[in-house]
Design a protein around this motif. Structure first.
Motif, PDB file in Angstrom:
ATOM      1  N   GLN A  97       0.830  -1.208   0.000  1.00 19.71           N
ATOM      2  CA  GLN A  97       0.000   0.000   0.000  1.00 19.71           C
ATOM      3  C   GLN A  97       0.865   1.260   0.000  1.00 19.71           C
ATOM      4  O   GLN A  97       0.574   2.218  -0.717  1.00 19.71           O
ATOM      5  CB  GLN A  97      -0.922  -0.006   1.221  1.00 19.71           C
ATOM      6  N   LYS A  98       1.949   1.254   0.780  1.00 17.26           N
ATOM      7  CA  LYS A  98       2.803   2.441   0.887  1.00 17.26           C
ATOM      8  C   LYS A  98       3.719   2.613  -0.317  1.00 17.26           C
ATOM      9  O   LYS A  98       4.065   3.733  -0.683  1.00 17.26           O
ATOM     10  CB  LYS A  98       3.651   2.359   2.166  1.00 17.26           C
ATOM     11  N   TYR A  99       4.113   1.482  -0.943  1.00 16.44           N
ATOM     12  CA  TYR A  99       5.073   1.541  -2.049  1.00 16.44           C
ATOM     13  C   TYR A  99       4.530   0.737  -3.231  1.00 16.44           C
ATOM     14  O   TYR A  99       5.050  -0.332  -3.566  1.00 16.44           O
ATOM     15  CB  TYR A  99       6.432   0.999  -1.598  1.00 16.44           C
ATOM     16  N   TYR A 154      15.785  -5.197   4.964  1.00 14.62           N
ATOM     17  CA  TYR A 154      15.157  -5.428   6.262  1.00 14.62           C
ATOM     18  C   TYR A 154      14.335  -4.201   6.619  1.00 14.62           C
ATOM     19  O   TYR A 154      14.746  -3.061   6.358  1.00 14.62           O
ATOM     20  CB  TYR A 154      16.221  -5.708   7.330  1.00 14.62           C
ATOM     21  N   THR A 155      13.149  -4.422   7.194  1.00 10.44           N
ATOM     22  CA  THR A 155      12.254  -3.310   7.489  1.00 10.44           C
ATOM     23  C   THR A 155      11.535  -3.539   8.807  1.00 10.44           C
ATOM     24  O   THR A 155      11.500  -4.661   9.339  1.00 10.44           O
ATOM     25  CB  THR A 155      11.234  -3.117   6.354  1.00 10.44           C
ATOM     26  N   ASP A 156      10.964  -2.471   9.333  1.00  9.92           N
ATOM     27  CA  ASP A 156      10.144  -2.566  10.541  1.00  9.92           C
ATOM     28  C   ASP A 156       8.704  -2.876  10.144  1.00  9.92           C
ATOM     29  O   ASP A 156       8.363  -2.946   8.956  1.00  9.92           O
ATOM     30  CB  ASP A 156      10.217  -1.248  11.322  1.00  9.92           C
ATOM     31  N   LYS A 157       7.858  -3.055  11.133  1.00 12.21           N
ATOM     32  CA  LYS A 157       6.479  -3.471  10.893  1.00 12.21           C
ATOM     33  C   LYS A 157       5.709  -2.450  10.062  1.00 12.21           C
ATOM     34  O   LYS A 157       4.834  -2.809   9.266  1.00 12.21           O
ATOM     35  CB  LYS A 157       5.772  -3.700  12.236  1.00 12.21           C
ATOM     36  N   GLU A 158       6.032  -1.178  10.233  1.00 13.10           N
ATOM     37  CA  GLU A 158       5.314  -0.126   9.516  1.00 13.10           C
ATOM     38  C   GLU A 158       5.914   0.157   8.139  1.00 13.10           C
ATOM     39  O   GLU A 158       5.377   0.958   7.383  1.00 13.10           O
ATOM     40  CB  GLU A 158       5.300   1.175  10.334  1.00 13.10           C
ATOM     41  N   GLY A 159       7.045  -0.462   7.828  1.00 15.08           N
ATOM     42  CA  GLY A 159       7.690  -0.194   6.551  1.00 15.08           C
ATOM     43  C   GLY A 159       8.228   1.212   6.457  1.00 15.08           C
ATOM     44  O   GLY A 159       8.343   1.790   5.370  1.00 15.08           O
TER      45      GLY A 159
END
Length: 238
Positions: free
Chosen positions: A32-34, A61-66
């Protein structure tokens, strides 16, 4: 090729098995964000709250919120192990079943049961080193050579490659060997050839220099490796 298809199916099933409601939620957030970014797969990393993403040929690697992305390798310092390297290698594999073998110079050593796919330039010094030192020591291998002249570095390489291709198919292997190991150049000729298509193919596969080799299971080995390393690398394809 059946082994390759089975391996791809197993990898697909393994990826599905790693999916959880949590990772599915993170993936939905990322898409949704990207919306213009291709996310191939996601799984929880050993770090709490951090997720490992495969994005085409990239690992991140990313966090839960991206919100944050990290690119590079994740190391297990206790085991002294690079945890990202195997994933990166898997992401960079190619589907060799799609290689146009009709456009290759074919040489068979011994039974030829192992397969080596080689992108090579006739004027490349490292290609000449590979042909004169490493390849003669290999056995039980079929070598498919795709001529890949680097015009910006070797202006005469394309004409030499075309001259090789204009020979009868059964003579090309010996002529290629003689050219790279002895400097024996065949008569210059022009004919219909696959060089332009091979240039496009090599670029799509990430071939950035010569020699570049691919194994039967799609792994890449760039540069003029020695015979022992190539032999072990080929065995790893089984």
């Amino acid at each position: 090729m059946k082994k390759i298809a089975a391996a791809l199916l197993l990898a697909s099933l393994s990826a599905a098995a790693l999916a959880t409601p949590e990772t599915d939620g993170v993936m939905a957030t990322l898409k949704q964000k990207y919306p213009n970014t291709t996310f191939t797969s996601i799984e929880a990393s050993p770090l709490p709250g951090i997720y490992e993403l495969t994005m085409g040929k990239n690992i991140a690697y990313t966090d839960k919120e991206g919100h944050y992305f990290l690119f590079g390798s994740l190391y297990d310092m206790e085991k002294r192990q690079d945890l990202t390297a195997p994933k990166r290698d898997a992401a960079n594999k190619v589907d060799v079943s799609k290689l146009p073998l009709k456009d290759a110079i074919v040489r068979v050593k011994g039974k030829g049961t192992r397969k080596l796919y080689l992108f090579s330039d006739p004027d490349c010094p490292f290609c000449k080193q590979l042909e004169s030192q490493a390849l003669p020591q290999l056995d039980d291998v079929t070598i498919y050579t795709f001529m890949y002249p680097l015009d910006s570095l070797h202006p005469q390489a394309r004409a030499k490659s075309e001259a090789i291709w204009c020979l009868p198919a059964k003579e090309r292997g010996a002529a290629w060997d003689n050219l790279l190991t002895r400097g024996a150049q065949p008569p210059m000729k022009k004919c219909e050839n696959p060089l332009a298509a091979l240039a496009t193919l090599g670029d799509s596969l990430g071939v950035r220099g010569t020699p570049t080799m691919f194994s039967e299971d799609g792994r890449i080995l760039p540069g003029a490796a020695d015979a022992a390393r190539i032999d072990a690398w080929l065995n790893g394809a089984k």
